[in-house]
Design a protein around this motif. Structure first.
Motif, short mmCIF file in Angstrom:
data_model
loop_
_atom_site.label_atom_id
_atom_site.label_comp_id
_atom_site.label_asym_id
_atom_site.label_seq_id
_atom_site.Cartn_x
_atom_site.Cartn_y
_atom_site.Cartn_z
N ARG A 198 63.24 -41.25 85.06
CA ARG A 198 62.37 -42.08 84.20
C ARG A 198 63.19 -43.01 83.30
O ARG A 198 62.67 -43.51 82.30
CB ARG A 198 61.47 -41.19 83.34
CG ARG A 198 60.50 -40.33 84.14
CD ARG A 198 59.51 -39.61 83.23
NE ARG A 198 58.62 -38.76 83.98
CZ ARG A 198 57.49 -39.19 84.57
NH1 ARG A 198 57.14 -40.45 84.48
NH2 ARG A 198 56.72 -38.35 85.24
N PRO A 246 58.25 -43.68 78.02
CA PRO A 246 58.39 -42.31 77.52
C PRO A 246 57.04 -41.60 77.53
O PRO A 246 55.99 -42.26 77.53
CB PRO A 246 58.90 -42.51 76.10
CG PRO A 246 58.39 -43.86 75.70
CD PRO A 246 58.40 -44.68 76.95
N GLU A 296 64.84 -35.61 84.80
CA GLU A 296 63.54 -36.29 84.78
C GLU A 296 63.52 -37.46 83.82
O GLU A 296 63.14 -38.58 84.20
CB GLU A 296 62.41 -35.32 84.41
CG GLU A 296 61.07 -36.03 84.32
CD GLU A 296 59.89 -35.12 84.01
OE1 GLU A 296 58.76 -35.64 83.92
OE2 GLU A 296 60.10 -33.90 83.85
N HIS A 297 63.92 -37.23 82.58
CA HIS A 297 63.69 -38.24 81.54
C HIS A 297 64.84 -39.21 81.32
O HIS A 297 64.63 -40.28 80.74
CB HIS A 297 63.36 -37.53 80.22
CG HIS A 297 62.07 -36.78 80.27
ND1 HIS A 297 60.84 -37.38 80.12
CD2 HIS A 297 61.81 -35.45 80.49
CE1 HIS A 297 59.89 -36.48 80.22
NE2 HIS A 297 60.45 -35.31 80.45
N LEU A 355 62.10 -32.07 74.12
CA LEU A 355 62.98 -32.67 75.11
C LEU A 355 64.37 -32.86 74.54
O LEU A 355 64.59 -33.69 73.65
CB LEU A 355 62.41 -34.02 75.58
CG LEU A 355 60.95 -34.01 76.08
CD1 LEU A 355 60.51 -35.41 76.45
CD2 LEU A 355 60.78 -33.04 77.24
N THR A 402 65.42 -31.40 82.30
CA THR A 402 64.88 -32.38 81.36
C THR A 402 65.62 -33.70 81.48
O THR A 402 65.01 -34.78 81.49
CB THR A 402 64.98 -31.85 79.92
OG1 THR A 402 64.18 -30.67 79.80
CG2 THR A 402 64.49 -32.88 78.91
N TYR A 454 51.56 -40.46 80.91
CA TYR A 454 52.42 -41.61 81.22
C TYR A 454 51.57 -42.83 81.56
O TYR A 454 51.83 -43.54 82.52
CB TYR A 454 53.34 -41.25 82.39
CG TYR A 454 54.34 -40.17 82.05
CD1 TYR A 454 55.51 -40.48 81.36
CD2 TYR A 454 54.10 -38.84 82.40
CE1 TYR A 454 56.43 -39.49 81.03
CE2 TYR A 454 55.02 -37.85 82.08
CZ TYR A 454 56.18 -38.18 81.39
OH TYR A 454 57.08 -37.20 81.07
#
Length: 288
Positions: A93, A98, A88-89, A108, A85, A197
């Protein structure tokens, strides 16, 4: 990553060897990597950890198990613990939008770390690393390259290696086409990830919808990634898009082909995305 993919058909000895080899990530030095190399490195790490976690803990079943799997399955990279998690975030990213996910804070889970934490407080004697190496550049193509290993994502993952710009473009194009071909439930639909997204869609003219911006990007008609999407080495994605997307793109670029013309205006049917995100995990993932 190649070894992790091969381990899916191997035994416990192969998984043990993968564990030993992946331990080198604990003190890897990312200082010399450029922005594109950092982006590729973290995508490779994400996919390797995804496969490694499935091999070690089993393939999660059901939404609760999947959420727990992504929040808990972790590697130590350059002296810091990162879950799937977080990779990725908070890394891939970090400079992107978001997810449009209701109650995302429930699903998350992150460990918030400042630039000082990343640079000065590793949990191991790892080499010093600038915080920028833990925050990738924004790139909309991530939405069609990253696979979570489920039915809404690609059934194969790219393996990024040192390569020329042309070879890099070929790998990206192949990965995006694979996602468009497999990450949907019915022909003529776009993956739900692009809807979740939607704010990542490349910029367009004032007032353009995100659907139109996605369509323009993927059919290669204009935009900063036209060379990747429409080069001879990387064919356009038209064969994987609904007719609506092609008609939208033609209309937006002033073309006269495609769509139904009425009263001097191009009538564009609705662009469709898959109706929901399919959390069911694929039994295996291949290499592109």
């Amino acid at each position: 990553l190649r070894e992790a993919i091969a381990c899916q058909s191997g035994g416990q000895k192969a998984v043990a060897a993968l564990t030993m080899r992946s331990s080198a990530l604990k003190c890897v030095d990312l200082t010399a990597l450029g922005p594109q190399e950092v982006w590729c490195f973290w995508i490779n790490v994400f996919h390797c950890l995804l496969l490694h976690g499935r091999l070690s803990s089993g393939i999660p079943a059901g939404v609760q198990q999947v959420v727990r799997f992504f929040n808990r399955t972790s590697y130590v990279v350059t002296g810091h613990v990162f879950s799937l998690t977080e990779i990725e975030h908070r890394i891939l990213r970090a400079n992107m939008s978001p997810p449009k996910l209701r109650l995302s804070w429930v699903y998350l889970k992150f460990w918030e770390r400042s630039s000082g934490d990343l640079e000065l407080r590793p949990c191991l004697a790892a080499p010093p690393c600038p915080a920028a190496q833990f925050r990738c550049r924004a790139d909309w193509r991530l939405n069609l390259v990253l696979s979570a290993g489920n039915m809404s994502c690609s059934d194969a993952v790219p393996i990024f290696e040192a390569a020329s710009d042309e070879a890099f473009g070929e790998v990206l194009g192949h990965a995006m086409r694979q996602t468009l071909a497999t990450g949907r439930t019915r022909p003529g639909e776009l993956p739900y990830t692009l809807y979740r997204y939607r704010d990542d869609a490349p910029p367009g003219a004032a007032g353009e919808s995100f659907e139109l911006r996605w369509a323009r990007a993927m059919v290669g008609l204009g935009g900063p990634y036209e060379g990747v999407c429409a080069s001879s080495a990387t064919p356009t994605f038209g064969e994987h898009l609904p007719e609506a997307a092609l008609a939208m793109a033609v209309a937006a670029t002033g073309g006269g082909a495609g769509g139904a013309v009425a009263g001097g205006m191009l009538r564009v049917p609705e662009l469709r995305f898959t109706s929901k995100y399919d959390w069911r995990m694929r039994p295996s993932l291949a290499a592109l």
